[in-house]
Design a protein around this motif. Structure first.
Motif, PDB file in Angstrom:
ATOM      1  N   GLU A 243       8.284  16.791  30.523  1.00 43.53           N
ATOM      2  CA  GLU A 243       8.308  18.283  30.500  1.00 43.53           C
ATOM      3  C   GLU A 243       8.989  18.794  31.690  1.00 43.53           C
ATOM      4  O   GLU A 243       8.910  18.544  32.846  1.00 43.53           O
ATOM      5  CB  GLU A 243       6.581  18.609  30.806  1.00 43.53           C
ATOM      6  CG  GLU A 243       6.193  19.920  30.364  1.00 43.53           C
ATOM      7  CD  GLU A 243       4.782  19.969  30.472  1.00 43.53           C
ATOM      8  OE1 GLU A 243       4.107  20.375  31.424  1.00 43.53           O
ATOM      9  OE2 GLU A 243       3.985  19.616  29.714  1.00 43.53           O
ATOM     10  N   ASP A 244       9.757  19.782  31.279  1.00 43.20           N
ATOM     11  CA  ASP A 244      10.800  20.213  32.292  1.00 43.20           C
ATOM     12  C   ASP A 244      10.185  21.421  32.818  1.00 43.20           C
ATOM     13  O   ASP A 244      10.582  21.924  33.757  1.00 43.20           O
ATOM     14  CB  ASP A 244      12.077  20.690  31.598  1.00 43.20           C
ATOM     15  CG  ASP A 244      12.174  21.762  30.466  1.00 43.20           C
ATOM     16  OD1 ASP A 244      11.060  22.234  30.369  1.00 43.20           O
ATOM     17  OD2 ASP A 244      12.944  21.781  29.629  1.00 43.20           O
ATOM     18  N   THR A 248       8.682  25.658  26.667  1.00 41.62           N
ATOM     19  CA  THR A 248       7.566  24.570  25.950  1.00 41.62           C
ATOM     20  C   THR A 248       8.039  24.614  24.409  1.00 41.62           C
ATOM     21  O   THR A 248       7.607  23.400  23.917  1.00 41.62           O
ATOM     22  CB  THR A 248       6.226  25.430  25.867  1.00 41.62           C
ATOM     23  OG1 THR A 248       6.254  26.721  25.328  1.00 41.62           O
ATOM     24  CG2 THR A 248       5.681  25.683  27.088  1.00 41.62           C
ATOM     25  N   ASN A 251      10.366  21.564  24.749  1.00 39.14           N
ATOM     26  CA  ASN A 251       9.547  20.048  24.956  1.00 39.14           C
ATOM     27  C   ASN A 251       8.856  19.795  23.533  1.00 39.14           C
ATOM     28  O   ASN A 251       8.726  18.692  23.466  1.00 39.14           O
ATOM     29  CB  ASN A 251       8.446  20.507  25.969  1.00 39.14           C
ATOM     30  CG  ASN A 251       8.953  20.740  27.243  1.00 39.14           C
ATOM     31  OD1 ASN A 251      10.096  20.379  27.690  1.00 39.14           O
ATOM     32  ND2 ASN A 251       8.261  21.511  28.107  1.00 39.14           N
ATOM     33  N   ARG A 255       9.394  16.123  21.686  1.00 36.67           N
ATOM     34  CA  ARG A 255       8.214  15.205  21.312  1.00 36.67           C
ATOM     35  C   ARG A 255       8.236  14.800  19.767  1.00 36.67           C
ATOM     36  O   ARG A 255       7.983  13.797  19.548  1.00 36.67           O
ATOM     37  CB  ARG A 255       7.007  15.981  21.925  1.00 36.67           C
ATOM     38  CG  ARG A 255       7.131  15.913  23.413  1.00 36.67           C
ATOM     39  CD  ARG A 255       5.852  16.525  24.065  1.00 36.67           C
ATOM     40  NE  ARG A 255       6.112  16.698  25.446  1.00 36.67           N
ATOM     41  CZ  ARG A 255       4.846  17.065  26.130  1.00 36.67           C
ATOM     42  NH1 ARG A 255       3.670  17.230  26.035  1.00 36.67           N
ATOM     43  NH2 ARG A 255       5.134  17.223  27.711  1.00 36.67           N
ATOM     44  N   ASP A 287      12.863  13.659  33.490  1.00 35.88           N
ATOM     45  CA  ASP A 287      14.142  13.984  33.130  1.00 35.88           C
ATOM     46  C   ASP A 287      15.384  13.024  33.525  1.00 35.88           C
ATOM     47  O   ASP A 287      15.140  12.537  34.755  1.00 35.88           O
ATOM     48  CB  ASP A 287      14.418  15.348  33.591  1.00 35.88           C
ATOM     49  CG  ASP A 287      15.745  15.993  33.035  1.00 35.88           C
ATOM     50  OD1 ASP A 287      16.347  15.114  32.068  1.00 35.88           O
ATOM     51  OD2 ASP A 287      16.128  17.083  33.415  1.00 35.88           O
TER      52      ASP A 287
END
Length: 340
Positions: A243-244, A248, A251, A255, A287
């Motif tokens: 999760e950066d 969102t 992300n 996933r 990351d």
């Protein structure tokens, strides 16, 4: 060519169910629309509306046919699930391998901590052969370079599949990409042979799905033809779940792509080889990138990744994906609390 009709029919179960529901809904809608004509039948007589009767009979026949078809497909699906449960092969316990045949063994280390120079690591890891004699399964090869290397692929940044042979193999810079390694013992030479793939889910799950599937399944089929029964093993690696903290939507896409990658690759492997492959590690939760090195004769795999020793380092079966996913989610939450 690679799929029998039974599997295709089971895959179409959802389409049959959807068609039946649409048909029922359409029939009900047609009856409701025609209800306004019922009072007029008492005034003008029943005779002008007798043509509705054969239409009703035909509709009932079609509904009955599709219902029976759906029940038959459901029965086949239930039967197949029972048979799969009874004949399930646990590849983590090497139940798919003959006695004395080694599975692919994985080892993990942190990239950058002890292995800043990947070429020095290659020399140590591949001590049994010259570094120049190892296949570099380079994800960034263009179409011409891929063809010259006798690899399968669709150009830079899409996917690449190595040759099937006795050479050691490595591939670098796995971010969102996944890898598949399949190894077996050649019937004619008695030596281990293998292939390594490196594929980007953004390409092989969408725009290039047909081409990748043809190439990937061909390699699985070729391994089945060339290798002795009970000597083939397969594993899946790579992918990310980090999760950066900025986007969102990205992300979620990463996933979803990882989940679909595992489902797709494991499904094709299980159909072609007859067992569920092990996912050698979970996805990255930090990351970064992974480098993958495979020693063919030893069936030994080394993964250099951003972190090791947590829940994301554990092997799992694709069928247990959702249970394992909870561990990655908790891991990310815990890391987020530390960063706050």
């Amino acid at each position: 060519m690679f799929y029998d009709r039974h599997i295709i029919r089971l895959r179409n179960f959802k389409e049959y169910r959807f068609a039946l529901l649409v048909g029922i809904f359409g029939g009900i809608s047609a009856v409701l629309v025609d209800l306004d004509h019922i009072p007029s039948a008492f005034w003008v007589g029943i005779y002008p509306r007798l043509w509705h009767i054969p239409l009703l009979i035909i509709s009932c026949c079609f509904a009955g046919y599709y219902y029976a078809r759906l029940r038959g497909l459901h029965s086949e699906l239930v039967l197949k699930k029972k048979m799969d449960a009874e004949k399930y092969i646990n590849s983590l316990k090497s139940e798919h391998l003959n006695k004395g045949v080694k599975p692919i063994i994985g080892c993990l280390d942190i990239l950058g901590k002890n292995h800043d120079n990947v070429y020095d690591f290659q020399k140590k890891f591949f001590a049994d052969s010259l570094v120049t004699g190892i296949e570099d399964v380079d994800y960034y090869l263009n179409g011409r370079q891929t063809a010259e290397s006798n690899f399968l692929g669709s150009g830079e940044g899409t996917y690449v599949i190595s040759t099937i042979g006795t050479k050691n193999k490595f591939s670098r810079k796995f971010a969102n990409c996944t890898a598949v390694i399949v190894a077996g013992r050649d019937k004619e030479t008695g030596k281990d042979i293998s292939f390594l793939s490196h594929q980007d889910p953004y390409y092989f799950l969408k725009y290039g799905k047909v081409k990748f599937t043809i190439d990937f399944v061909w390699c699985l089929w070729e391994m089945n033809q060339r290798c002795s029964h009970g000597t083939i093993d397969a594993i899946i690696a790579g992918g990310n779940y980090f999760e950066d903290g900025y986007d969102t939507e990205i992300n979620k896409r990463y996933r979803d792509d990882y989940k679909k990658s595992i489902a797709f690759l494991s499904g094709e492997i299980q159909e072609a080889l007859g067992f569920e492959p092990v996912v050698i590690t979970g996805p990255k939760t930090l990351d970064g990138i992974e480098n993958l090195y495979y020693c063919n004769n030893e069936r030994r795999l080394c993964l250099l990744r951003p972190s090791v020793g947590d829940g994301s380092s554990e092997s799992y079966f694709p069928r247990n994906y959702f249970a394992q996913e909870k561990r990655w989610g908790k891991l990310i939450s815990h890391k987020g609390e530390k960063n706050d």
